[in-house]
Design an enzyme around this catalytic site. Sequence first.
Site, short mmCIF file in Angstrom:
data_model
loop_
_atom_site.label_atom_id
_atom_site.label_comp_id
_atom_site.label_asym_id
_atom_site.label_seq_id
_atom_site.Cartn_x
_atom_site.Cartn_y
_atom_site.Cartn_z
N ARG A 186 27.86 82.44 58.28
CA ARG A 186 29.04 82.24 59.13
C ARG A 186 30.07 81.48 58.41
O ARG A 186 29.67 80.38 57.80
CB ARG A 186 28.70 81.57 60.43
N GLN A 200 19.95 80.91 63.53
CA GLN A 200 21.13 80.12 62.87
C GLN A 200 20.64 78.80 62.28
O GLN A 200 20.19 78.03 62.99
CB GLN A 200 22.31 79.71 63.50
N GLY A 252 31.14 83.57 72.75
CA GLY A 252 30.64 82.17 72.86
C GLY A 252 30.69 81.71 74.53
O GLY A 252 30.18 81.97 75.40
N TYR A 296 30.14 71.71 59.35
CA TYR A 296 28.99 71.11 58.78
C TYR A 296 28.94 71.14 57.26
O TYR A 296 29.79 71.35 56.53
CB TYR A 296 27.92 71.97 59.63
#
Length: 368
Positions: free
Chosen positions: A238, A110, A330, A190
């Site tokens: 994503r 990622q 996760g 982000y």
Amino acid sequence: MDQSQKQNSHAILFEQPRIGHLTLKNRIALSPMTRTSATEDGLATEEMGRYYARFARGCYSLVITEGTYTDETYSQGYHNQPGIANQAQADAWRRVVDAVHHEDGLIFMQLMHAGALSQGNLYTDETIAPSSVKPVGEQLDIYGGQGEFSTPREMTRHDIESVIRSFAEAAGRARDAGFDGIEIHGANGYVLDQFLTDYTNQRTDEYGGSTENRIRLHVEVLEAVRREVGKDYPVGIRISQGKVNDFYHKWANGKEDARIIFESLAKAGPDFIHITEYDATRPAFDDGETLTELAKRYTHVPVIANGQLGEPAKAEEMIANGMADVITLGKSALANPSWPKRVMEGEPVEEFDFSILQPQAYIKEHEL
Ligand SMILES: Cc1cc2nc3c(=O)[nH]c(=O)nc-3n(C[C@H](O)[C@H](O)[C@H](O)COP(=O)(O)O)c2cc1C
């Protein structure tokens, strides 16, 4: 339910989906999780290799790494976050790749640029973002931050071009280090998500204003990565509504935004779209479809679903109802590094215990 019924009821999770040219051995993958366990200069460690290999050994078909920074300027978000911004960092990742491959797993990297949410960067104290808007919320304490975020500098055209180039170059280094594919981190608040988000993007150029404009940087990064790694190398992105610093954010124009966003991404030719929602089984907006269903409708590529899918029945529901092709875990993966194996064998799964991330998120001895 007897043992054989239990196994049959989850059989759909053990079908073998395709992502690009790859065939996964089941539909269960590891969600990207930042564990800030690299060296201070961003080198992946032997310990990280053992940590990631454990999930492959537990039969996760695909490991997606933690968000890894792309350049030696503004992308790093956290101290001890791994990078792939230079050759030494790329070389260090080889031991992680080899460790996962040794367990017969696949591993995607990622790629992440933190933008305004950077709270620990070796290379600079300044942060950049689409607009000079101080992020809401507070720095993440599990990564050693405290208090408010800094107010970022508005990105110039030159900054935007550098970000695009850094994702492409980092992707090339990841491919050469042996990774099986790339996930571009376009989610969770982000830098790419800062462009998509109405209140953090106040630009008046072609990267601001309409939803088409606010998704442009995702598309340009995808296109640049694709040019760098070639058409046969798996590349995906994503995306999310919520953010690490704003859990409940929703796209203002609901399904119409979803259509524009997914159609725009699809044009850039991704091999998969990874959607994270707080609860992936819930409607994306007031009623109706989940965000993964909308992604499937508008992209026609494999969709990976994430968010509270640690109950085998919920994971199965996503697949059985055609809402996703692959699910990622996760927190439930941290509690169950052998989740796929356990579920396959009809064993119960453990609840996540937050103490694993205390006092900070670094990898603990018992996770190796
Ligand atoms: C410790 C921790 C670190 C995370 N780091 C990342 C990351 O680097 N990149 C990312 O896209 N998501 C990251 N996430 C979000 C997870 O990938 C996932 O979306 C989230 O935990 C919700 O899924 P879950 O309900 O299965 O836990 C992180 C989550 C946790 C708990």
